[in-house]
Design an enzyme around this catalytic site. Structure first.
Site, PDB file in Angstrom:
ATOM      1  N   SER A 114       0.803  -1.219   0.000  1.00  0.00           N
ATOM      2  CA  SER A 114       0.000   0.000   0.000  1.00  0.00           C
ATOM      3  C   SER A 114       0.834   1.266   0.000  1.00  0.00           C
ATOM      4  O   SER A 114       0.492   2.246  -0.650  1.00  0.00           O
ATOM      5  CB  SER A 114      -0.920   0.020   1.222  1.00  0.00           C
ATOM      6  OG  SER A 114      -0.154  -0.048   2.421  1.00  0.00           O
ATOM      7  N   CYS A 115       1.940   1.279   0.745  1.00  0.00           N
ATOM      8  CA  CYS A 115       2.619   2.563   0.936  1.00  0.00           C
ATOM      9  C   CYS A 115       4.009   2.622   0.353  1.00  0.00           C
ATOM     10  O   CYS A 115       4.587   3.693   0.268  1.00  0.00           O
ATOM     11  CB  CYS A 115       2.688   2.906   2.420  1.00  0.00           C
ATOM     12  SG  CYS A 115       3.848   1.877   3.346  1.00  0.00           S
ATOM     13  N   GLY A 116       4.605   1.510  -0.028  1.00  0.00           N
ATOM     14  CA  GLY A 116       5.964   1.580  -0.552  1.00  0.00           C
ATOM     15  C   GLY A 116       6.948   1.919   0.547  1.00  0.00           C
ATOM     16  O   GLY A 116       6.782   1.544   1.692  1.00  0.00           O
TER      17      GLY A 116
END
Length: 278
Positions: A114-116
């Site tokens: 989702s966020c890297g």
């Protein structure tokens, strides 16, 4: 080898009718990236195009800039206690003379889908490590061509049709021709797979192209575009404030909310041909 999709039982309720049936889901498995046998990071990804993913990740981190920087990429045998191969560990060999990643890049945490790499990147880091400038790319973009890209991206998403659970990144010419498409549970992984493909094909920097993504335009996606020499990034959803800041400072054209005949151009408006402000 892990597959792109998986089947799981589900209780389905439709208009009051209850049924039990299997459902097709997008696969998600961890992949460890090693460089020269040394662990660097673990990312949650959809299996497939794993070598592109590893190569693209290293482009984004400024470790490699061209295909000749790679000596080879392989899956690691012996990844399990019994010596088996999970196809979830990839080792990248660098060519002679290519400096290995700085120790500060080593990840002792999971890169989530989702966020890297949340909170890692900074404007100064991208500005000092980018191998190419996108500001001087003379490409011109037509608004009508841009509005056609989301439909072309969606039409090429074969796995999304069966799962509904994958992000996509597509590399297009300025005329709207699709050059490469990759799908993944992580939007940043999909972009890395596109960039890694381009690196391995000797196509970097990606001048005169547009990178189209199916979700929002985060700072990290702008960073990846800049590091690959892509002059324009378009997204169907919103950018973040830091993404707009980096695009403006780097000379990248950033388009958000690209839906139907509408779009918002947040940076690099000079590249859009025949646009009249109201």
């Amino acid at each position: 080898m892990g597959r792109v999709t998986a089947r799981r039982p589900v209780l389905r309720i439709r208009d009051g009718v209850v049924s039990h049936r299997p459902d097709t889901l997008a696969a998600e498995e961890p992949m460890e990236i090693r460089v020269g046998g040394r662990p660097l990071t673990v990312t949650m990804r959809t299996p497939g195009h794993d070598f592109d993913l590893a190569a693209g990740f290293l482009v984004s981190e400024g470790v490699v800039h061209r295909g000749t920087d790679l000596a080879g990429i392989r899956y690691c045998a012996g990844a399990t206690s019994d010596g088996g191969n999970t196809y979830n560990v990839v080792d990248v060999g660098l060519a002679a003379g290519v400096a290995p990643p700085d120790a500060s890049l080593e990840r002792n945490f999971y890169t989530t889908s989702s966020c890297g790499l949340c909170g890692k990147a900074s404007l100064d880091a991208v500005r000092t490590t980018a191998a190419w400038s996108v500001a001087d790319d003379p490409v011109r973009l037509d608004a009508e061509t841009l509005t056609a890209l989301p439909g072309r991206l969606r039409a090429a998403q074969k796995v999304f049709d069966s799962t509904g659970g994958l992000h996509a990144a597509g590399l297009f010419t300025a005329d709207g021709e699709l050059l490469c498409l990759r799908e993944d549970v992580g939007r940043h992984n999909a972009v890395d797979k596109v960039v890694g493909h381009a690196l391995r094909e000797g196509l970097l920097p990606l001048r005169g192209t547009v990178l189209m993504v199916s979700g929002r335009a985060s700072f990290e996606l702008v960073q990846k575009a800049v590091m690959a020499g892509v002059p324009a990034l378009a997204a169907v959803s919103a950018p973040s404030s830091l993404a707009v800041d980096l695009a403006a400072e780097s000379g990248l054209t950033l388009v958000g909310f690209l839906r139907g005949a509408s779009m918002n151009v947040y940076a690099g408006t000079e590249r859009l041909a025949a646009v009249t402000a109201g």
